[in-house]
Scaffold this motif. Sequence first.
Motif, PDB file in Angstrom:
ATOM      1  N   GLU A 258       0.841  -1.193   0.000  1.00 45.55           N
ATOM      2  CA  GLU A 258       0.000   0.000   0.000  1.00 45.55           C
ATOM      3  C   GLU A 258       0.883   1.253   0.000  1.00 45.55           C
ATOM      4  O   GLU A 258       1.908   1.286   0.695  1.00 45.55           O
ATOM      5  CB  GLU A 258      -0.882   0.028   1.255  1.00 45.55           C
ATOM      6  CG  GLU A 258      -1.800  -1.168   1.426  1.00 45.55           C
ATOM      7  CD  GLU A 258      -3.167  -0.947   0.815  1.00 45.55           C
ATOM      8  OE1 GLU A 258      -3.358   0.064   0.083  1.00 45.55           O
ATOM      9  OE2 GLU A 258      -4.058  -1.785   1.055  1.00 45.55           O
TER      10      GLU A 258
ATOM     11  N   LYS B 283       0.271   5.209   0.794  1.00 41.40           N
ATOM     12  CA  LYS B 283      -0.731   6.109   1.355  1.00 41.40           C
ATOM     13  C   LYS B 283      -0.103   7.472   1.667  1.00 41.40           C
ATOM     14  O   LYS B 283       1.097   7.572   1.932  1.00 41.40           O
ATOM     15  CB  LYS B 283      -1.303   5.519   2.662  1.00 41.40           C
ATOM     16  CG  LYS B 283      -2.073   4.225   2.471  1.00 41.40           C
ATOM     17  CD  LYS B 283      -3.377   4.460   1.747  1.00 41.40           C
ATOM     18  CE  LYS B 283      -4.206   3.185   1.665  1.00 41.40           C
ATOM     19  NZ  LYS B 283      -5.487   3.412   0.943  1.00 41.40           N
TER      20      LYS B 283
ATOM     21  N   VAL C 137      -5.234   2.831   6.442  1.00 41.25           N
ATOM     22  CA  VAL C 137      -4.964   1.623   5.668  1.00 41.25           C
ATOM     23  C   VAL C 137      -5.484   0.425   6.449  1.00 41.25           C
ATOM     24  O   VAL C 137      -5.501   0.433   7.686  1.00 41.25           O
ATOM     25  CB  VAL C 137      -3.448   1.475   5.392  1.00 41.25           C
ATOM     26  CG1 VAL C 137      -2.666   1.177   6.662  1.00 41.25           C
ATOM     27  CG2 VAL C 137      -3.179   0.418   4.335  1.00 41.25           C
TER      28      VAL C 137
END
Lengths: 108, 118
Positions: free
Chosen positions: B10, B12, B18
């Motif tokens: 991920e 971000k 998240v």
Amino acid sequence: EIVMTQSPATLSVSPGERATLSCRASQSVSSNLAWYQQKPGQAPRLLIYGASTRATGIPARFSGSGSGTEFTLTISSLQSEDFAVYYCQQYNNWPPVTFGQGTKVEIK
Amino acid sequence: QVQLVQSGSELKKPGASVKVSCKASGYTFTSYAMNWVRQAPGQGLEWMGWINTNTGNPTYAQGFTGRFVFSLDTSVSTAYLQISSLKAEDTAVYYCARGGYFDPFDYWGQGTLVTVSS
């Protein structure tokens, strides 16, 4: 919180030689001590638990000893695939579970 | 065979949230606790806490209270780690690992890299 201290930080060993890694606990953890191997980009893998019991599939060249506050991981004859970082972990007094800072075994 | 399969990497922005998943297979999910472990870049392993898969009761280590939430969906044998108000220092690989009281962590997920960057 139990503090786990590993030594040395880095161990330089030639293939085929013996490696001895140490782990000390700030207070007794009985035999509730595990060793893990971690290679770059991989998750840790359980090697030894109960201070001296090899996990499933772990070669006999890996052995663990000790109880209370002093523990040792021995790799009897280092193979190329054994160069990695090794962590000890106590799971006797938790929370929290605590890990040592790791010993990197590198090729001499 | 026992497997813990985590969700993918991920990226971000600071302040975002998240949610990382960890799907278990090959064993009875509710028979073993699930732990979460953080590894910052170039650093060691840090235990974040655990969740009782029978009761859903989480326990957080010091430093992982407030913005970190462990949860479960036992119907799909999956554990979750949610981190809110992300900061740059949350950049790390997050692992799930099976293990409970007086047990080592015998199986680990492959890890999920969470990168927080503007």
